[in-house]
Design an enzyme around this catalytic site. Structure first.
Site, short mmCIF file in Angstrom:
data_model
loop_
_atom_site.label_atom_id
_atom_site.label_comp_id
_atom_site.label_asym_id
_atom_site.label_seq_id
_atom_site.Cartn_x
_atom_site.Cartn_y
_atom_site.Cartn_z
N PRO A 84 -73.61 -39.97 147.90
CA PRO A 84 -73.51 -39.09 146.73
C PRO A 84 -74.69 -38.15 146.68
O PRO A 84 -75.82 -38.55 146.97
CB PRO A 84 -73.54 -40.06 145.55
CG PRO A 84 -73.07 -41.34 146.11
CD PRO A 84 -73.51 -41.36 147.54
N CYS A 85 -74.40 -36.92 146.33
CA CYS A 85 -75.38 -35.87 146.58
C CYS A 85 -76.11 -35.41 145.34
O CYS A 85 -76.94 -34.53 145.43
CB CYS A 85 -74.65 -34.70 147.20
SG CYS A 85 -73.20 -34.27 146.24
N GLN A 86 -75.82 -36.00 144.19
CA GLN A 86 -76.39 -35.42 142.96
C GLN A 86 -77.92 -35.31 143.02
O GLN A 86 -78.49 -34.38 142.48
CB GLN A 86 -75.99 -36.23 141.73
CG GLN A 86 -74.54 -36.04 141.35
CD GLN A 86 -73.64 -37.06 142.05
OE1 GLN A 86 -73.98 -37.61 143.09
NE2 GLN A 86 -72.47 -37.28 141.48
#
Length: 355
Positions: A84-86
């Site tokens: 996940p890139c947040q």
């Protein structure tokens, strides 16, 4: 609903895949169409897993990658998926590799090292290569190199690959050094480069209804009033001052950029001959509400799926909330981009495999 599909099925390529952080499977659409056999898929989000299972079957599992026994994972030719890139996102808080989710990057690396697949494909936000996160990115590349992989990376804009969306993502492809080649990113096919627009992907859709995910989250009364007055191809700056709430009026008349301090939405209405900007997990972009070309509303989930190049055969189950549906679509990899990379990787592995 039509038979929209821009990921034509290729023959089986004989390669197996372990998919990590699989989300709802938009990337899987592309990899399966490129001929891979996905033998196991993992994600932490229960709604994403439900959507994946609904479309692809029971090889998906809800699991925390930090907790899973690495030895329990299957040995496969390819590992596909990006954490996940947040934490690396320009839109996020920017905690980077030290953020809780950023740590998943190092866990991912550990799995690659232990499983030692022929190749891996890692997708992430463009924020990963900004100045702030570049040291993390460089360290990651260096580590992949140390554990035995030749690395190529590229920022790919989905709009260059036959998708009606200007979505930029970083792709890192590692090829195990004993295979003796470095991955070359695919060039756009004839007619794909910056050609696809909304008319091509949503122009044939009927009025929204509740079938086949062709429904949307209604606007608030205040937002609808503004949306009604945003002209084709325009944004909130084209709306008369007296119809705007105070913070948008201030923003419109100030020299500041469109970042509105998180108070309410800015608005953008696309034309049918536009590609959209990045479809994000809340169907807004940095709090910019994307509006349908000629209706005062958000895009429906199905419209967002098509803008993400997912075929109409992909359906989100009705018992997933609308917010979660938008999130699954916005967090996904554009299916046709995954298809491009999957095809190129399979071709290059086949060409370079020692007889």
């Amino acid at each position: 609903m039509g038979d929209f599909n821009v990921t034509p099925q290729q023959p089986a390529n004989g390669l197996t895949v372990l998919e990590l952080f699989c989300g709802g499977g938009l990337g899987a659409i592309g990899f399966k169409a490129a001929g891979y056999d996905i033998v196991r898929a993992l994600d932490f989000d229960k709604n994403a897993v439900k959507a994946y299972r609904h479309n692809f079957g029971d090889h998906v599992e809800q699991a925390d990658i930090n907790e899973i026994e690495i030895d329990s994972l299957p040995d496969t030719d390819v590992i596909f998926g990006g954490p996940p890139c947040q934490d690396f996102s320009i839109a996020g808080k920017g905690a980077g590799a030290d953020g809780e989710r950023g740590k998943l990057v190092w866990r991912y690396l550990e799995i690659i090292e232990r499983k030692h697949p022929k190749a891996f494909v890692f997708e992430n936000v463009k924020g990963l290569i900004t100045k702030r996160h570049r040291p993390t990115f460089d360290a990651l590349i260096e580590k992949f190199n140390e554990i035995g992989y030749e690395i190529s990376w590229q920022v790919m804009n989905a709009w260059h690959y036959g998708v009606a969306q200007k979505r930029e993502r970083v792709f890192i492809v590692g090829v195990r050094k004993d295979l003796g080649f470095t991955f070359e990113f695919p060039k756009p096919l004839e007619g794909d480069y910056q050609t696809r627009v909304l008319r091509d992907v949503i122009g044939d859709l009927p009025e929204p209804d509740y079938r086949n995910n062709h429904t949307y989250k209604p606007l608030s009364e205040a937002d609808a009033k503004i949306a009604n007055n945003v002209p084709s191809g325009g944004d909130f700056k084209d709306v008369p001052d007296e119809l705007l709430p105070e913070h948008l009026r201030f923003l419109k008349n100030s020299k500041r950029s469109e970042r509105n301090g998180g108070q309410g939405f800015a608005f953008k209405r696309y034309r049918m001959d536009d590609a959209t900007h990045t479809i994000t997990s809340d169907s807004t972009q940095k709090r910019t509400l994307k509006l349908h070309p000629y209706q005062p509303r958000r895009f429906t989930v199905r419209e967002c799926l098509r803008i993400q190049s997912a075929p109409d055969t992909y359906v989100l189950p009705d018992d997933i909330s609308l917010s979660a549906q938008y999130r699954i679509v916005g967090n996904g990899i554009a299916s046709r981009v995954a298809w491009y990379i999957g095809r190129a990787l399979a071709d290059q592995i086949r060409l370079n495999s020692k007889a």
